[in-house]
Design a protein around this motif. Structure first.
Motif, short mmCIF file in Angstrom:
data_model
loop_
_atom_site.label_atom_id
_atom_site.label_comp_id
_atom_site.label_asym_id
_atom_site.label_seq_id
_atom_site.Cartn_x
_atom_site.Cartn_y
_atom_site.Cartn_z
N LEU A 259 -49.97 56.10 57.81
CA LEU A 259 -49.26 54.91 58.28
C LEU A 259 -48.60 54.20 57.10
N LYS A 260 -49.34 54.14 56.00
CA LYS A 260 -48.81 53.49 54.80
C LYS A 260 -47.62 54.27 54.23
N GLU A 261 -47.71 55.59 54.33
CA GLU A 261 -46.70 56.44 53.72
C GLU A 261 -45.37 56.39 54.48
N TYR B 74 -63.86 54.34 63.05
CA TYR B 74 -64.88 53.61 62.29
C TYR B 74 -64.28 52.27 61.87
N PRO B 75 -65.10 51.21 61.80
CA PRO B 75 -64.56 49.91 61.40
C PRO B 75 -63.81 49.99 60.07
N LYS B 76 -62.75 49.21 59.99
CA LYS B 76 -61.93 49.05 58.78
C LYS B 76 -61.03 50.24 58.44
N THR B 77 -60.85 51.12 59.40
CA THR B 77 -59.97 52.26 59.17
C THR B 77 -58.54 51.97 59.64
N GLY B 78 -58.26 50.71 59.95
CA GLY B 78 -56.91 50.36 60.40
C GLY B 78 -56.82 50.25 61.91
N THR B 79 -57.91 49.85 62.52
CA THR B 79 -57.95 49.83 63.99
C THR B 79 -57.05 48.73 64.58
N HIS B 80 -56.98 47.58 63.90
CA HIS B 80 -56.10 46.52 64.44
C HIS B 80 -54.63 46.90 64.28
N TRP B 81 -54.33 47.43 63.14
CA TRP B 81 -52.97 47.87 62.86
C TRP B 81 -52.52 48.89 63.91
N THR B 82 -53.33 49.92 64.08
CA THR B 82 -52.98 50.98 65.03
C THR B 82 -52.93 50.45 66.46
N VAL C 142 -64.88 49.44 50.80
CA VAL C 142 -64.47 48.16 50.19
C VAL C 142 -64.02 47.18 51.27
N SER C 143 -63.25 47.68 52.20
CA SER C 143 -62.75 46.82 53.27
C SER C 143 -63.91 46.30 54.12
N TYR C 144 -64.86 47.17 54.39
CA TYR C 144 -66.03 46.80 55.21
C TYR C 144 -66.86 45.74 54.49
N THR D 189 -60.06 37.97 58.19
CA THR D 189 -60.69 39.07 57.47
C THR D 189 -60.01 40.41 57.75
N PHE D 190 -59.22 40.46 58.80
CA PHE D 190 -58.66 41.74 59.17
C PHE D 190 -57.37 42.05 58.40
N PHE D 191 -56.92 41.10 57.59
CA PHE D 191 -55.69 41.31 56.82
C PHE D 191 -55.94 40.85 55.40
N ARG D 192 -56.58 41.68 54.64
CA ARG D 192 -57.00 41.33 53.29
C ARG D 192 -55.94 41.76 52.29
N LYS D 193 -55.82 43.05 52.04
CA LYS D 193 -54.87 43.57 51.06
C LYS D 193 -53.94 44.62 51.66
N GLY D 194 -54.52 45.45 52.49
CA GLY D 194 -53.72 46.47 53.16
C GLY D 194 -53.16 47.53 52.23
N ASP D 195 -53.94 47.91 51.22
CA ASP D 195 -53.48 48.89 50.24
C ASP D 195 -54.28 50.19 50.29
P1 A3P Z 1 -58.23 45.97 53.54
O1 A3P Z 1 -59.52 45.23 53.72
O2 A3P Z 1 -58.35 47.12 52.61
O3 A3P Z 1 -57.10 45.07 53.21
P2 A3P Z 1 -59.57 47.21 60.84
O4 A3P Z 1 -58.38 46.67 61.56
O5 A3P Z 1 -59.98 48.54 61.34
O6 A3P Z 1 -60.65 46.20 60.79
O7 A3P Z 1 -59.09 47.50 59.35
C1 A3P Z 1 -58.78 46.43 58.49
C2 A3P Z 1 -57.99 46.96 57.32
O8 A3P Z 1 -56.67 47.29 57.74
C3 A3P Z 1 -57.85 45.92 56.21
O9 A3P Z 1 -57.87 46.64 54.97
C4 A3P Z 1 -56.48 45.34 56.53
O10 A3P Z 1 -55.87 44.69 55.46
C5 A3P Z 1 -55.74 46.59 56.93
N1 A3P Z 1 -54.51 46.27 57.69
C6 A3P Z 1 -54.40 45.52 58.79
N2 A3P Z 1 -53.13 45.42 59.19
C7 A3P Z 1 -52.40 46.13 58.32
C8 A3P Z 1 -51.01 46.41 58.18
N3 A3P Z 1 -50.13 45.91 59.04
N4 A3P Z 1 -50.62 47.18 57.14
C9 A3P Z 1 -51.51 47.68 56.26
N5 A3P Z 1 -52.85 47.46 56.33
C10 A3P Z 1 -53.28 46.69 57.35
#
Ligand code: A3P
Length: 275
Positions: A184-186, A40-48, A121-123, A234-240
């Protein structure tokens, strides 16, 4: 009210890309070694995506092209042929809309998931940051309503993962790994090893460390900004984990807790949404 620009494809709400992408992905010719990243969007898809891409390249360096280069919704057509193997394809679509060949080719699927409150919130912030595209612009309160009602791209979070749980249960031959944002965060190195094991790729300790370092929030943010596409901001907002507490009312939080009941008995029932 606050307009929200989406399109409908086969009765489902999806982002306003051209219809051709949605139509063509079903018949996409898969290679034996393709990997497909879903979520689903904003679940960390770019990171993964970046983590997986570094694992398959065996390189501790963020890609030069980004997830967008393999995003099925974009209907990239012939461009897909030019992507070197193994391709790390990506999509937010439901299983029934993904390439038909997944089952025959035993394509390895990786599914990202995150707690539904931080995802909301991220979405929301994603849409606000993309004001220029006039997708949606309004307060969180209104967004939350749309999110819970499924009036957003890809419908509700809860339906989305319920659908995947059904797929996983009904297709035991499917090769699928679920990756949690909170995991991933942990412990990113631990998760890198888990993903590499799933892909049957061996990594030495140094490479695991290098990949984890390159996939850090600031490094990834910088790499994507270097791609010079405003959309990436927009894809790197807070990452928390837990930022939802700065946005949600108690009533909104309870509404999500209630909606999570739909995921009881699924592998997504224990998402850490009360953290
Ligand atoms: P936030 O908006 O809460 O900061 P997607 O890639 O699926 O669109 O997800 C985006 C979310 O992943 C954003 O969350 C973004 O900050 C977070 N994100 C992207 N890269 C990250 C990283 N390297 N470490 C932690 N969070 C990351």
């Amino acid at each position: 009210g606050h307009e929200h620009k989406v399109r409908s494809y086969d009765g489902k709400l999806v982002p306003p890309f051209e219809e051709k992408g949605y139509r063509e992905m079903r018949d996409l010719q898969l290679r034996d070694d393709d990997i497909l990243l879903c979520g689903y969007p904003k679940t960390g898809t770019h990171w993964t995506w970046e983590v997986v891409s570094m694992i398959v390249r065996k390189e501790g360096e963020i890609s030069k092209v980004g997830k967008k280069s393999t995003f099925l919704e974009l209907g990239l057509g012939k461009l897909m042929d030019g992507i070197p193997s193994p391709r790390v394809l990506s999509s937010h679509m439901w299983f029934d809309y993904l390439p038909k060949q997944i089952s025959d080719k035993k394509t390895k699927l990786i599914l990202t998931v995150r707690n539904p409150k931080d995802t909301a919130v991220s979405y929301h912030n994603h849409h606000v940051a993309l004001k220029a595209l006039q997708l949606y612009d309004g307060p969180f309160k209104n967004w939350f309503q749309l999110y819970m009602d499924g009036q957003v791209e890809y419908g509700t979070f809860f339906d989305y993962y319920k659908d995947w749980d059904n797929v996983i249960k009904s297709k035991p031959d499917l090769s699928i790994l679920v990756v949690n944002y909170e995991d991933l965060k942990e412990d990113l190195p631990r998760e890198i090893r888990k993903i590499a094991d799933f892909l049957q790729i061996s990594l030495d300790d140094q490479l695991v460390e290098d990949i984890a370092k390159a996939a850090g929030f600031e490094g990834m943010k910088k790499a994507y900004l270097d791609l010079k596409n405003f959309i990436f901001k927009t894809f790197f907002r807070k990452g928390d984990v837990g930022d939802w507490k700065n946005w949600f009312t108690v009533a909104q939080s309870e509404r999500v807790d209630e909606a999570m009941k739909a995921l009881q008995g699924t592998r997504f029932q224990n998402l850490r949404y009360t953290l």
